[in-house]
Design a protein around this motif. Structure first.
Motif, PDB file in Angstrom:
ATOM      1  N   GLY A  99     -11.487  14.290  -4.702  1.00  0.00           N
ATOM      2  CA  GLY A  99     -11.878  14.030  -6.078  1.00  0.00           C
ATOM      3  C   GLY A  99     -10.814  14.349  -7.100  1.00  0.00           C
ATOM      4  N   ARG A 100      -9.549  14.215  -6.730  1.00  0.00           N
ATOM      5  CA  ARG A 100      -8.459  14.555  -7.651  1.00  0.00           C
ATOM      6  C   ARG A 100      -8.632  13.842  -8.986  1.00  0.00           C
ATOM      7  N   GLU A 101      -8.639  14.588 -10.028  1.00  0.00           N
ATOM      8  CA  GLU A 101      -8.956  14.068 -11.354  1.00  0.00           C
ATOM      9  C   GLU A 101      -7.965  12.998 -11.797  1.00  0.00           C
ATOM     10  N   GLY A 102      -8.501  11.923 -12.331  1.00  0.00           N
ATOM     11  CA  GLY A 102      -7.677  10.876 -12.911  1.00  0.00           C
ATOM     12  C   GLY A 102      -7.241   9.779 -11.965  1.00  0.00           C
ATOM     13  N   LEU A 103      -7.495   9.899 -10.665  1.00  0.00           N
ATOM     14  CA  LEU A 103      -7.052   8.875  -9.727  1.00  0.00           C
ATOM     15  C   LEU A 103      -7.751   7.531  -9.966  1.00  0.00           C
ATOM     16  N   ASP A 104      -9.003   7.597 -10.426  1.00  0.00           N
ATOM     17  CA  ASP A 104      -9.728   6.353 -10.661  1.00  0.00           C
ATOM     18  C   ASP A 104      -9.066   5.511 -11.743  1.00  0.00           C
ATOM     19  N   LEU A 105      -8.529   6.178 -12.754  1.00  0.00           N
ATOM     20  CA  LEU A 105      -7.831   5.459 -13.830  1.00  0.00           C
ATOM     21  C   LEU A 105      -6.366   5.190 -13.479  1.00  0.00           C
TER      22      LEU A 105
ATOM     23  N   ILE B 140     -10.588   5.846  -3.849  1.00  0.00           N
ATOM     24  CA  ILE B 140      -9.387   6.599  -3.458  1.00  0.00           C
ATOM     25  C   ILE B 140      -9.531   8.065  -3.852  1.00  0.00           C
ATOM     26  N   ALA B 141     -10.061   8.312  -5.046  1.00  0.00           N
ATOM     27  CA  ALA B 141     -10.257   9.688  -5.503  1.00  0.00           C
ATOM     28  C   ALA B 141     -11.185  10.445  -4.571  1.00  0.00           C
ATOM     29  N   ALA B 142     -12.236   9.783  -4.110  1.00  0.00           N
ATOM     30  CA  ALA B 142     -13.197  10.433  -3.216  1.00  0.00           C
ATOM     31  C   ALA B 142     -12.558  10.839  -1.901  1.00  0.00           C
TER      32      ALA B 142
ATOM     33  N   LEU C  48       0.836  -1.201   0.000  1.00  0.00           N
ATOM     34  CA  LEU C  48       0.000   0.000   0.000  1.00  0.00           C
ATOM     35  C   LEU C  48       0.873   1.255   0.000  1.00  0.00           C
ATOM     36  N   GLY C  49       1.994   1.185   0.702  1.00  0.00           N
ATOM     37  CA  GLY C  49       2.932   2.306   0.686  1.00  0.00           C
ATOM     38  C   GLY C  49       3.508   2.550  -0.698  1.00  0.00           C
ATOM     39  N   LEU C  50       3.815   1.477  -1.410  1.00  0.00           N
ATOM     40  CA  LEU C  50       4.337   1.613  -2.766  1.00  0.00           C
ATOM     41  C   LEU C  50       3.291   2.196  -3.711  1.00  0.00           C
ATOM     42  N   ILE C  51       2.034   1.745  -3.544  1.00  0.00           N
ATOM     43  CA  ILE C  51       0.957   2.288  -4.375  1.00  0.00           C
ATOM     44  C   ILE C  51       0.819   3.790  -4.140  1.00  0.00           C
ATOM     45  N   ALA C  52       0.824   4.191  -2.872  1.00  0.00           N
ATOM     46  CA  ALA C  52       0.713   5.616  -2.546  1.00  0.00           C
ATOM     47  C   ALA C  52       1.840   6.411  -3.188  1.00  0.00           C
ATOM     48  N   ASP C  53       3.058   5.898  -3.105  1.00  0.00           N
ATOM     49  CA  ASP C  53       4.201   6.581  -3.716  1.00  0.00           C
ATOM     50  C   ASP C  53       4.008   6.716  -5.227  1.00  0.00           C
ATOM     51  N   ARG C  54       3.559   5.643  -5.858  1.00  0.00           N
ATOM     52  CA  ARG C  54       3.382   5.655  -7.308  1.00  0.00           C
ATOM     53  C   ARG C  54       2.265   6.594  -7.745  1.00  0.00           C
ATOM     54  N   MET C  55       1.275   6.790  -6.861  1.00  0.00           N
ATOM     55  CA  MET C  55       0.156   7.676  -7.177  1.00  0.00           C
ATOM     56  C   MET C  55       0.380   9.088  -6.655  1.00  0.00           C
ATOM     57  N   GLU C  56       1.545   9.307  -6.008  1.00  0.00           N
ATOM     58  CA  GLU C  56       1.897  10.601  -5.422  1.00  0.00           C
ATOM     59  C   GLU C  56       0.844  11.050  -4.407  1.00  0.00           C
TER      60      GLU C  56
ATOM     61  N   ARG D 186      -1.053   2.000 -11.457  1.00  0.00           N
ATOM     62  CA  ARG D 186       0.005   2.065 -10.455  1.00  0.00           C
ATOM     63  C   ARG D 186      -0.063   0.904  -9.452  1.00  0.00           C
ATOM     64  N   ALA D 187      -1.233   0.302  -9.304  1.00  0.00           N
ATOM     65  CA  ALA D 187      -1.392  -0.764  -8.306  1.00  0.00           C
ATOM     66  C   ALA D 187      -1.217  -2.161  -8.891  1.00  0.00           C
ATOM     67  N   ALA D 188      -0.883  -2.252 -10.169  1.00  0.00           N
ATOM     68  CA  ALA D 188      -0.697  -3.561 -10.791  1.00  0.00           C
ATOM     69  C   ALA D 188       0.381  -4.345 -10.052  1.00  0.00           C
TER      70      ALA D 188
END
Length: 207
Positions: A158-164, A152-154, A90-98, A169-171
């Motif tokens: 609602g930061r745009e593009g987080l849903d996609l 996560i976006a919510a 989860l920490g790596l995902i957060a880093d990858r998604m900034e 980034r979480a693959a």
């Protein structure tokens, strides 16, 4: 025929079974079967149906987009009773998604563990044995989807593009799904042992 059998067996690369060790960080469940996001609880009482009252509980479930070989809504075995995630991943995902963080409860996690390296890559058939007696059999990787990304976006204005962005980034990091092989209690602080089965690469000999 003998030569053909030798080809089949000689072409398989085998890794012996082994154990990996970790610890339960926290546990979660959905407030109701209609909810996707989970809430922290002191412990989980696992039964053969999974987590009673949770969104994914049940011995059977209806097929969806993950099972294109069945008509949608076909009743089938529920191998997705429990969602398991890793603190480190989860920490790596957060880093990858900034992002500052990505929390297990935002994306429907039930059990958060720490200490098992490359947790999402733990292979199918692995038994996760918890100190409280429960055993979860791993079905496989929980593939990241846009639905979880929207959650996560919510949580991030609602930061745009987080849903996609989340599926990208979480693959390989989104954790595992499995089913209860042996009922028991799972709670924070418990040791968990991953009994990794013998593994092999099955080569396509039909090409």
């Amino acid at each position: 025929m003998t030569d053909q059998l030798a080809l089949w067996t000689d072409d398989i690369k085998v890794t012996p079974k082994f154990k990996a060790f970790g610890r339960v960080e926290s546990t979660y469940r959905t407030p109701s079967p209609e909810d996707f996001q989970t809430e922290a609880v002191d412990s989980l009482e696992l039964t053969f149906e999974g987590i009673p009252g949770d969104r994914h509980s049940g011995i059977t479930r209806k097929s969806g987009g993950r099972e294109p070989w069945y008509p949608r809504g076909t009743q089938m075995c529920n191998e997705r009773q429990v969602s398991l995630l890793s603190v480190e991943e989860l920490g790596l995902i957060a880093d990858r998604m900034e992002l500052d963080d990505v929390r297990a409860e935002w994306i429907g996690g039930n059990i958060l563990v720490t200490g098992i390296a490359n947790f999402t890559r733990v292979p199918p058939r692995t038994r996760l044995a918890f100190e409280g007696g429960a055993v979860i059999r791993v079905d496989g990787e929980n593939m990241p989807c846009r639905f979880a990304g929207a959650a996560i976006a919510a949580r991030n204005s609602g930061r745009e593009g987080l849903d996609l962005l989340f599926p990208q980034r979480a693959a390989g990091l989104r954790g595992l799904v499995g089913f209860v092989e042996k009922p028991g209690i799972v709670s924070a602080g418990q040791a968990v042992t991953a009994h990794i089965p013998e593994q092999w690469i099955y080569t396509n000999l039909n090409k």
